[in-house]
Design a protein around this motif. Structure first.
Motif, PDB file in Angstrom:
ATOM      1  N   ARG A  77      -2.154  14.250  -5.322  1.00 57.58           N
ATOM      2  CA  ARG A  77      -1.105  13.255  -5.127  1.00 57.58           C
ATOM      3  C   ARG A  77      -1.705  11.850  -5.036  1.00 57.58           C
ATOM      4  O   ARG A  77      -1.156  10.900  -5.597  1.00 57.58           O
ATOM      5  N   LEU A  78      -2.842  11.715  -4.353  1.00 55.80           N
ATOM      6  CA  LEU A  78      -3.543  10.432  -4.299  1.00 55.80           C
ATOM      7  C   LEU A  78      -3.949   9.990  -5.702  1.00 55.80           C
ATOM      8  O   LEU A  78      -3.747   8.830  -6.087  1.00 55.80           O
ATOM      9  N   TYR A  79      -4.497  10.907  -6.478  1.00 52.32           N
ATOM     10  CA  TYR A  79      -4.933  10.603  -7.835  1.00 52.32           C
ATOM     11  C   TYR A  79      -3.760  10.126  -8.698  1.00 52.32           C
ATOM     12  O   TYR A  79      -3.881   9.157  -9.459  1.00 52.32           O
ATOM     13  N   ILE A  88      -0.194   7.769   1.307  1.00 47.65           N
ATOM     14  CA  ILE A  88       0.106   9.153   0.934  1.00 47.65           C
ATOM     15  C   ILE A  88       0.004  10.033   2.181  1.00 47.65           C
ATOM     16  O   ILE A  88      -1.047  10.128   2.802  1.00 47.65           O
ATOM     17  N   ASP A 112      -3.366  17.142  -1.448  1.00 46.93           N
ATOM     18  CA  ASP A 112      -3.450  15.721  -1.087  1.00 46.93           C
ATOM     19  C   ASP A 112      -4.165  14.895  -2.150  1.00 46.93           C
ATOM     20  O   ASP A 112      -3.697  13.824  -2.543  1.00 46.93           O
ATOM     21  N   ARG A 113      -5.315  15.386  -2.602  1.00 46.50           N
ATOM     22  CA  ARG A 113      -6.139  14.614  -3.555  1.00 46.50           C
ATOM     23  C   ARG A 113      -5.438  14.454  -4.902  1.00 46.50           C
ATOM     24  O   ARG A 113      -5.584  13.424  -5.557  1.00 46.50           O
ATOM     25  N   GLN A 172      -2.943   6.623  -7.785  1.00 45.65           N
ATOM     26  CA  GLN A 172      -3.965   5.741  -8.355  1.00 45.65           C
ATOM     27  C   GLN A 172      -3.747   5.543  -9.857  1.00 45.65           C
ATOM     28  O   GLN A 172      -3.882   4.422 -10.363  1.00 45.65           O
ATOM     29  N   PHE A 181      -5.161  11.238   5.655  1.00 40.51           N
ATOM     30  CA  PHE A 181      -5.755  12.518   5.260  1.00 40.51           C
ATOM     31  C   PHE A 181      -6.604  13.157   6.363  1.00 40.51           C
ATOM     32  O   PHE A 181      -6.598  14.366   6.507  1.00 40.51           O
ATOM     33  N   ALA A 226      -3.497   2.287  -3.182  1.00 39.72           N
ATOM     34  CA  ALA A 226      -3.268   3.628  -2.617  1.00 39.72           C
ATOM     35  C   ALA A 226      -4.095   3.777  -1.350  1.00 39.72           C
ATOM     36  O   ALA A 226      -5.242   3.341  -1.303  1.00 39.72           O
ATOM     37  N   SER A 227      -3.515   4.393  -0.337  1.00 36.48           N
ATOM     38  CA  SER A 227      -4.219   4.606   0.931  1.00 36.48           C
ATOM     39  C   SER A 227      -4.190   6.087   1.318  1.00 36.48           C
ATOM     40  O   SER A 227      -3.125   6.703   1.357  1.00 36.48           O
ATOM     41  N   ASP A 228      -5.376   6.613   1.648  1.00 36.25           N
ATOM     42  CA  ASP A 228      -5.478   7.998   2.122  1.00 36.25           C
ATOM     43  C   ASP A 228      -5.760   8.043   3.622  1.00 36.25           C
ATOM     44  O   ASP A 228      -6.290   9.020   4.136  1.00 36.25           O
ATOM     45  N   TRP A 285       0.847  -1.195   0.000  1.00 35.36           N
ATOM     46  CA  TRP A 285       0.000   0.000   0.000  1.00 35.36           C
ATOM     47  C   TRP A 285       0.879   1.240   0.000  1.00 35.36           C
ATOM     48  O   TRP A 285       1.799   1.367   0.811  1.00 35.36           O
TER      49      TRP A 285
END
Length: 192
Positions: free
Chosen positions: A56-58, A38, A53-54, A61, A77, A72-74, A35
């Motif tokens: 970088r998560l995207y 982020i 944050d979103r 993904q 956040f 991917a793990s948020d 995993w």
């Protein structure tokens, strides 16, 4: 118990070095999944400007889309900032009692591990799989903190270099997954 590797980072942006390390641990160890966790902001990088944050998560993904065993793990956040790994691990253990979590850590981070908040508590609950970093040699007391995978690729690519190169207008597409490159190129992220 499913053994899951946790690869913490800001991933600002995720690059092929991150992906190569994650794939290595998935292929060559006893981990069932890896995993990408982020992190909104590292306590050790308080001055660094972090992309949303979103976004970088995207990008994470995009980079791992369709790859079995990578996720991917948020989880961090919604947690208080700065994020401390010990707190994230407590939350993950509570949310996923059927998993055993292992930390994936570069030799450069092991050098400072004893400065981490409640590092002894982390060691009491989790194994650490250490991968080499260019120009970093570990002392015997540092290698004892985890299992050192010296045959893992030692890749000298940094997100800082990528951001600086993009800001300077350089083409670094081959350091990024093509979907991440396309996203950054289309949005102009990191260009100013």
């Amino acid at each position: 118990m499913k053994k899951t590797g946790l690869f913490f980072g800001t991933f600002n942006p995720i690059h092929i070095g991150h992906l190569i390390i994650a794939q290595y641990f998935l292929n060559e160890t006893d981990l069932g999944e890896v995993w990408f966790v982020i992190s909104p902001k590292s306590p050790f990088k308080q001055k660094e400007k972090i992309t949303d944050d979103r976004q970088r998560l995207y990008m994470v993904q995009l980079a791992i889309e369709g790859v079995n065993g990578l996720r991917a793990s948020d989880v961090e956040f919604g947690m208080p900032k700065p994020n401390y790994t010990v707190k994230t691990l407590e939350k993950l253990r509570a949310n996923h009692p059927n998993r055993t979590f292992v930390l994936l850590m570069g030799a450069d981070n092991i050098k400072n591990f004893r400065k981490w908040k409640d590092y002894e508590q982390i060691l009491s609950h989790h194994a650490i799989y250490i991968y080499p970093r260019p120009f970093v040699r570990l002392d015997a007391d540092e290698t004892e903190l985890g299992i050192y995978f010296e045959k893992a690729p030692a890749i000298d690519i940094s997100s800082t270099y990528i951001r600086e190169s993009l800001k300077a207008g350089k083409d670094i597409r081959f350091l990024l997954h093509h979907k991440v490159w396309n996203y950054i190129d289309a949005t102009g992220l990191y260009s100013n």
